[in-house]
Write an enzyme that holds these catalytic residues in place. Structure first.
Site, mmCIF file in Angstrom:
data_model
loop_
_atom_site.group_PDB
_atom_site.id
_atom_site.type_symbol
_atom_site.label_atom_id
_atom_site.label_comp_id
_atom_site.label_asym_id
_atom_site.label_seq_id
_atom_site.Cartn_x
_atom_site.Cartn_y
_atom_site.Cartn_z
ATOM 1 N N SER A 65 0.753 -1.148 0.220
ATOM 2 C CA SER A 65 0.109 0.367 -0.353
ATOM 3 C C SER A 65 0.869 1.204 0.222
ATOM 4 O O SER A 65 0.357 2.641 0.259
ATOM 5 C CB SER A 65 -1.029 -0.158 0.631
ATOM 6 N N LYS A 68 0.494 3.651 -2.679
ATOM 7 C CA LYS A 68 -0.674 4.328 -3.257
ATOM 8 C C LYS A 68 -0.442 5.663 -3.603
ATOM 9 O O LYS A 68 -0.665 6.980 -3.969
ATOM 10 C CB LYS A 68 -1.786 3.686 -1.998
ATOM 11 N N TYR A 193 -2.905 -1.804 -10.708
ATOM 12 C CA TYR A 193 -3.069 -1.743 -9.305
ATOM 13 C C TYR A 193 -2.334 -3.098 -8.876
ATOM 14 O O TYR A 193 -1.074 -2.605 -7.569
ATOM 15 C CB TYR A 193 -4.051 -2.120 -8.502
ATOM 16 N N TYR A 244 -4.307 4.008 7.374
ATOM 17 C CA TYR A 244 -5.341 3.120 7.482
ATOM 18 C C TYR A 244 -6.664 3.292 9.065
ATOM 19 O O TYR A 244 -6.559 4.557 9.326
ATOM 20 C CB TYR A 244 -5.503 1.668 7.697
ATOM 21 N N VAL A 262 1.627 -3.277 4.108
ATOM 22 C CA VAL A 262 1.351 -4.982 4.307
ATOM 23 C C VAL A 262 2.148 -5.784 4.247
ATOM 24 O O VAL A 262 2.223 -7.087 4.870
ATOM 25 C CB VAL A 262 -0.009 -5.291 4.099
HETATM 26 N N1 GLN Z 1 -1.776 -5.683 -1.864
HETATM 27 C C1 GLN Z 1 -2.351 -5.825 -0.719
HETATM 28 C C2 GLN Z 1 -4.204 -5.050 -1.318
HETATM 29 O O1 GLN Z 1 -4.413 -5.321 -2.166
HETATM 30 C C3 GLN Z 1 -2.051 -4.127 -0.288
HETATM 31 C C4 GLN Z 1 -3.445 -3.669 1.590
HETATM 32 C C5 GLN Z 1 -2.555 -2.777 1.991
HETATM 33 O O2 GLN Z 1 -0.922 -3.201 1.637
HETATM 34 N N2 GLN Z 1 -2.786 -2.230 2.903
HETATM 35 O O3 GLN Z 1 -5.347 -6.015 -0.208
#
Ligand code: GLN
Length: 317
Positions: A65, A68, A193, A244, A262
């Site tokens: 993430s 992003k 993505y 988050y 994550v």
């Molecule tokens: N690859 C994970 C997903 O798309 C990334 C989410 C994250 O890092 N929080 O759910």
């Protein structure tokens, strides 16, 4: 107040490492495994270009993430703020990062913000380019400029796993299509993505992203890659949503913009002061690195980095 030094950073790493035991490594991400249970690495680069690094700073992990932020910068550059925020909101979300129910509110069918999965998929659908390949190459080249690292690549194995395990993200994207929010090709938005999530970087690369945001968006040759007002927007969204549904906690306890992934990656930007990159795979139930989170809290306190602290305003008579 402590002074940033190599010795201090070593100590901070040792103090924070035990918090890794409170987290779990997310299964299903190639390259992350139980041998990384105690891993913690950090790089700090000050706006004067001093570099401090410690622990497993050079072990690469997938962006997940943290990617992003780059997607948001690229979309803002391509379309401007007004158009981007017609597609995605800018409000914090109290649910988990891959929540579907949050999209169902009749008042707000846009995803809450660009830092959660649905928001990032919507942002990915905006990025300009004829083909997915083309769009991803623009993304990668922007990231390579920001990190000053031309060797960054997508990890093919991670990408295959993202596609294979992508049922929840597909659901989010098709839901957004059903409400008319996602108007371009859904599979292409998802593909971009998944690719963005799969680029592997070490803490130095993550720190350079934080530094780029902290130091006005310049590449090493002094070219300005993105206007200041877009950088402000990205940092504000990181502050309110980057960790988050623990973003409020981090705003209070850390007090500068951060974005987690994550994989256990965290990008931090202390405006005008430094960029920070942290890698430590065990994460908590909200998706944030446990030892990484402990480390940035400690650094914020010890080095008085909290942006909201009056004690940080130096040289005032
Ligand atoms: N690859 C994970 C997903 O798309 C990334 C989410 C994250 O890092 N929080 O759910």
């Amino acid at each position: 107040m402590k002074k940033l030094s190599h010795e201090y950073l070593e100590e901070a790493i040792e103090d924070s490492k035990p918090y890794a035991a409170n987290g779990e490594i997310k299964p299903g991400i190639p390259g992350l495994d139980e041998t990384m249970r105690d891993m913690l690495g950090v790089t700090i680069i000050t706006t004067d270009s001093e570099i401090y690094k410690s622990g497993e700073w050079d072990t690469p992990i997938p962006m997940q993430s943290t990617s992003k932020i780059i997607g948001l910068m690229l979309a803002l550059r391509d379309f401007g703020k007004e158009r981007v925020f017609q597609t995605v909101g800018m409000e914090p979300m109290g649910d988990f990062f891959n929540s579907i129910s949050s999209l169902e509110s009749p008042a707000n069918q846009k995803p809450f913000n660009p830092m959660v999965n649905a928001g990032a998929i919507s942002v990915a659908s905006l990025i300009k380019g004829q083909t997915v390949e083309n769009r991803f190459n623009r993304y990668l080249s922007f990231l390579r400029d920001i990190t000053e690292n031309n060797e960054l690549e997508m990890d093919q194995e991670v990408y295959e796993a993202e596609k294979k395990n992508g049922a929840r993200n597909r659901s989010l994207a098709y839901f957004l299509q059903s409400t008319g929010t996602l108007v371009t090709n859904v599979e292409e938005a998802l593909d971009l993505y998944f690719r963005m999530n799969s680029i592997s970087m070490n803490s130095m690369d993550f720190a350079r992203v934080g530094l780029f945001l902290a130091r006005g968006g310049y590449d090493p040759d002094g070219n300005k890659l993105i206007p200041d007002h877009h950088l402000r927007t990205v940092k504000a969204i990181m502050m309110t949503s980057g960790m988050y549904n623990a973003s409020g906690h981090y705003a209070v306890e850390v007090g500068f913009p951060c974005k987690s992934g994550v994989s256990g990656s965290i990008i931090c930007s202390v405006p005008g002061v430094m960029g920070m990159g942290v890698v430590s795979p065990p994460i908590d139930s909200k998706g944030n690195s446990t030892a990484g989170g402990a480390l940035i809290k400690k650094l914020s306190q010890d080095l008085q980095l909290n942006m909201f602290g009056i004690e940080n305003i130096k040289d005032v008579d």
